[in-house]
Design an enzyme around this catalytic site. Structure first.
Site, PDB file in Angstrom:
ATOM      1  N   ARG A  50       0.967  -1.221   0.031  1.00  0.00           N
ATOM      2  CA  ARG A  50      -0.031  -0.163   0.016  1.00  0.00           C
ATOM      3  C   ARG A  50       0.897   1.194  -0.123  1.00  0.00           C
ATOM      4  NH1 ARG A  50      -3.553  -0.408   4.587  1.00  0.00           N
ATOM      5  NH2 ARG A  50      -4.543  -1.770   3.194  1.00  0.00           N
ATOM      6  N   TYR A  51       1.991   1.245   0.573  1.00  0.00           N
ATOM      7  CA  TYR A  51       2.638   2.169   0.789  1.00  0.00           C
ATOM      8  C   TYR A  51       4.157   2.187  -0.156  1.00  0.00           C
ATOM      9  CZ  TYR A  51       0.346   2.970   5.144  1.00  0.00           C
ATOM     10  OH  TYR A  51      -0.595   3.082   6.154  1.00  0.00           O
TER      11      TYR A  51
ATOM     12  N   ARG B 139       7.213   0.083   1.606  1.00  0.00           N
ATOM     13  CA  ARG B 139       7.160  -1.246   2.554  1.00  0.00           C
ATOM     14  C   ARG B 139       5.995  -1.902   2.254  1.00  0.00           C
ATOM     15  NH1 ARG B 139       5.683   3.625   4.269  1.00  0.00           N
ATOM     16  NH2 ARG B 139       4.022   4.062   5.878  1.00  0.00           N
TER      17      ARG B 139
ATOM     18  N   CYS C  99      -3.467 -18.339  14.918  1.00  0.00           N
ATOM     19  CA  CYS C  99      -3.339 -17.521  16.158  1.00  0.00           C
ATOM     20  C   CYS C  99      -3.462 -18.544  17.317  1.00  0.00           C
ATOM     21  CB  CYS C  99      -3.995 -16.416  16.194  1.00  0.00           C
ATOM     22  SG  CYS C  99      -3.691 -14.910  15.252  1.00  0.00           S
TER      23      CYS C  99
ATOM     24  N   CYS D  30      -8.784 -13.018  19.064  1.00  0.00           N
ATOM     25  CA  CYS D  30      -9.257 -11.958  19.725  1.00  0.00           C
ATOM     26  C   CYS D  30     -10.427 -11.627  19.136  1.00  0.00           C
ATOM     27  CB  CYS D  30      -8.138 -10.869  19.370  1.00  0.00           C
ATOM     28  SG  CYS D  30      -6.368 -11.244  19.747  1.00  0.00           S
TER      29      CYS D  30
ATOM     30  N   CYS E 247     -10.739  -8.994  16.555  1.00  0.00           N
ATOM     31  CA  CYS E 247      -9.624  -9.107  15.582  1.00  0.00           C
ATOM     32  C   CYS E 247     -10.360  -8.452  14.144  1.00  0.00           C
ATOM     33  CB  CYS E 247      -9.353 -10.650  15.261  1.00  0.00           C
ATOM     34  SG  CYS E 247      -7.835 -10.777  13.703  1.00  0.00           S
TER      35      CYS E 247
ATOM     36  N   ARG F 129      -8.922  -9.196  11.176  1.00  0.00           N
ATOM     37  CA  ARG F 129      -9.005 -10.091  10.394  1.00  0.00           C
ATOM     38  C   ARG F 129      -9.796 -11.346  10.565  1.00  0.00           C
ATOM     39  NH1 ARG F 129      -3.005  -9.201  10.047  1.00  0.00           N
ATOM     40  NH2 ARG F 129      -2.810  -6.960   8.853  1.00  0.00           N
TER      41      ARG F 129
ATOM     42  N   ASP G 151     -11.518  -0.851  13.337  1.00  0.00           N
ATOM     43  CA  ASP G 151     -12.057  -0.916  11.927  1.00  0.00           C
ATOM     44  C   ASP G 151     -13.364  -0.896  11.723  1.00  0.00           C
ATOM     45  OD1 ASP G 151      -9.465  -0.472  10.951  1.00  0.00           O
ATOM     46  OD2 ASP G 151      -8.733  -2.446  11.055  1.00  0.00           O
TER      47      ASP G 151
ATOM     48  N   ASP H 287      -6.980   3.676  10.587  1.00  0.00           N
ATOM     49  CA  ASP H 287      -6.714   2.874   9.275  1.00  0.00           C
ATOM     50  C   ASP H 287      -7.808   3.110   8.382  1.00  0.00           C
ATOM     51  OD1 ASP H 287      -4.911   1.654   7.780  1.00  0.00           O
ATOM     52  OD2 ASP H 287      -4.848  -0.061   9.225  1.00  0.00           O
TER      53      ASP H 287
ATOM     54  N   LYS I 121      -3.020   4.372   7.267  1.00  0.00           N
ATOM     55  CA  LYS I 121      -3.174   4.805   8.375  1.00  0.00           C
ATOM     56  C   LYS I 121      -3.201   6.370   8.595  1.00  0.00           C
ATOM     57  CE  LYS I 121      -0.667   0.865  10.365  1.00  0.00           C
ATOM     58  NZ  LYS I 121      -0.210   0.191   9.061  1.00  0.00           N
TER      59      LYS I 121
END
Ligand SMILES: *Cc1c(COP(=O)(O)O)cnc(C)c1O
Ligand code: SF4
Length: 406
Positions: free
Chosen positions: A112-113, A116, A125, A129, A132, A134, A293, A330, A337
């Protein structure tokens, strides 16, 4: 929960409890397991059952032992135990709010950037969570990451010399098979244009036993490696997690933390300041505070951006700069971000700026007189033609660019 209570529920030895493999093998994933271990009402259990149908549950005994079942507002409970609220539909909640898949030139890699990339190395995981972002992928047998996919991501990085920073993500990279993780990091470290390799992991919070000598030895071969973890509440900083952080810091890894702003968990200036203080005390630099999000199943965790700004207002100036994360939203649809802070610049004139400090004191800053605004002429870092890569408002401000709008 004290040791006696732990033994009563899990009937284990201290060695087993401190063994990450035992912790993984004894994760709580079904309502039956939850019901045998904890005193929950039939209504609660059926609610949990419904939620698990859509978003699976997985809780390490270690993390579960921190839950206060006598309290409705236990921050550990809220992050670990499913709730019916996860099933409430909102038309703006998206499966992939950050467009991680749209910005993906090869599966599992998000670019996206400019300089990076984010590389998903696993979807596993130790704990799932409840907040989460995702959720649609974590633990899902159908979105497993295989080594060929990771290799394709690494090839992409090799072919794109502008990428100088890679962030290993997931899932939880520290839950990968160690030999595989080693291979991935070794391959990345061979890429000469890559300056930074970092990874994000919640292991220090939910499975601190995993940070053992074997893991440290393996990672240490590839130092420097930046590690960001994910503490959301001061109660998560237990003796075990502090020990894990200590081991990582002693081994020389720079540590950062990403907190998610969660309603009823940490949306309070006092809790947040305490969390940040404890992190710094344990050599972890607060990095980001994320606005929640717009993902499916986490609406009940969302709070307002106004609350986030209020929290930042209570930190800037009031505590050590080292203990202050950057608060970011985000942006939906892959905007990246966006930093948000309280306003400190009140007004501007040609020759002065008016600012206010954290105490509300208003001050002026007299601007210097600059006739010839050029870059330092004897610098050999750029070739003098850096305007090509300019993006966004940076481009509008640039001397080397005549653009009037974007
Ligand atoms: C967060 C993020 C990064 C890293 O951003 P930093 O601000 O450098 O930490 C890179 N790629 C994606 C897609 C991200 O979401
Ligand atoms: S550790 Fe991260 S990726 Fe894994 S369930 Fe928690 S928030 Fe999601």
């Amino acid at each position: 929960m004290d040791w006696e209570e732990i033994q009563e529920i899990w009937d284990c030895t201290k060695e087993e409890w401190n063994d990450w493999q035992w912790q993984l093998a004894n994760r709580i994933t079904t309502v039956e397991e939850l019901a045998t271990s904890f005193d929950l009402s039939a209504a609660q259990l059926s609610e949990i059952e419904e939620a698990i149908d859509i978003f699976p549950m997985s809780i390490t005994p270690y993390y579960a032992s921190m839950i206060d079942f006598n309290s409705d507002s236990c921050p550990i409970h809220l992050q670990a135990i499913p709730q019916k609220a996860e099933l409430e539909e909102c038309n703006y909640e998206m499966d992939d709010p950050l467009h991680e898949e749209d910005d993906s030139p090869v599966p599992g890699l998000t670019h996206r950037y400019p300089d990076r990339v984010l590389l998903m190395v696993t979807n596993q995981c130790s704990m799932f969570c409840r907040h989460c972002t995702r959720k649609r992928k974590v633990g899902d047998g159908n979105s497993q990451v295989d080594f060929a996919q990771i290799e394709a991501g690494i090839e992409y990085i090799k072919d794109n010399p502008q990428v100088r920073d890679v962030l290993l993500s997931g899932g939880d990279p520290l839950l990968m098979d160690l030999e595989m993780l080693k291979k991935v990091i070794a391959k990345l470290k061979e890429i000469s244009h890559l300056d930074i390799v970092r990874l994000g992991s919640r292991v220090p919070v939910v499975l601190p036993q995993k940070i053992d000598d074997q893991l440290i030895d393996l990672l240490q071969d590839y130092s420097p490696l930046w590690i960001n973890t994910h503490f959301n509440h001061p109660r998560e900083l237990t003796a075990e997690s502090k020990e894990a952080l200590h081991k990582l810091a002693e081994a020389g890894f720079p540590l950062g933390n990403q907190t998610v702003l969660l309603r009823n968990v940490n949306d309070c200036p006092t809790i947040m300041k305490e969390l940040m203080h404890q992190l710094v005390e344990n050599r972890v630099r607060p990095y980001y505070l994320y606005q929640c999000d717009l993902s499916r199943g986490i609406e009940h965790f969302r709070t307002t951006i106004a609350k986030g700004i209020e929290i930042m207002e209570s930190l800037f100036g009031h505590t050590s700069g080292l203990a202050i994360p950057r608060y970011v939203v985000d942006a939906p649809e892959g905007g990246g971000k966006i930093p948000v802070t309280p306003n400190y610049l009140i007004s501007s004139a040609q020759d002065k700026q008016v600012l206010r400090n954290y105490e509300g004191e208003i001050v002026t800053y007299i601007e210097p007189t600059i006739e010839d605004d050029q870059c330092p002429c004897h610098c050999d870092i750029c070739s003098g033609d850096e305007s090509e890569g300019e993006v966004g408002v940076q481009k509008l401000l640039s001397d080397q660019n005549n653009k009037l709008s974007l």
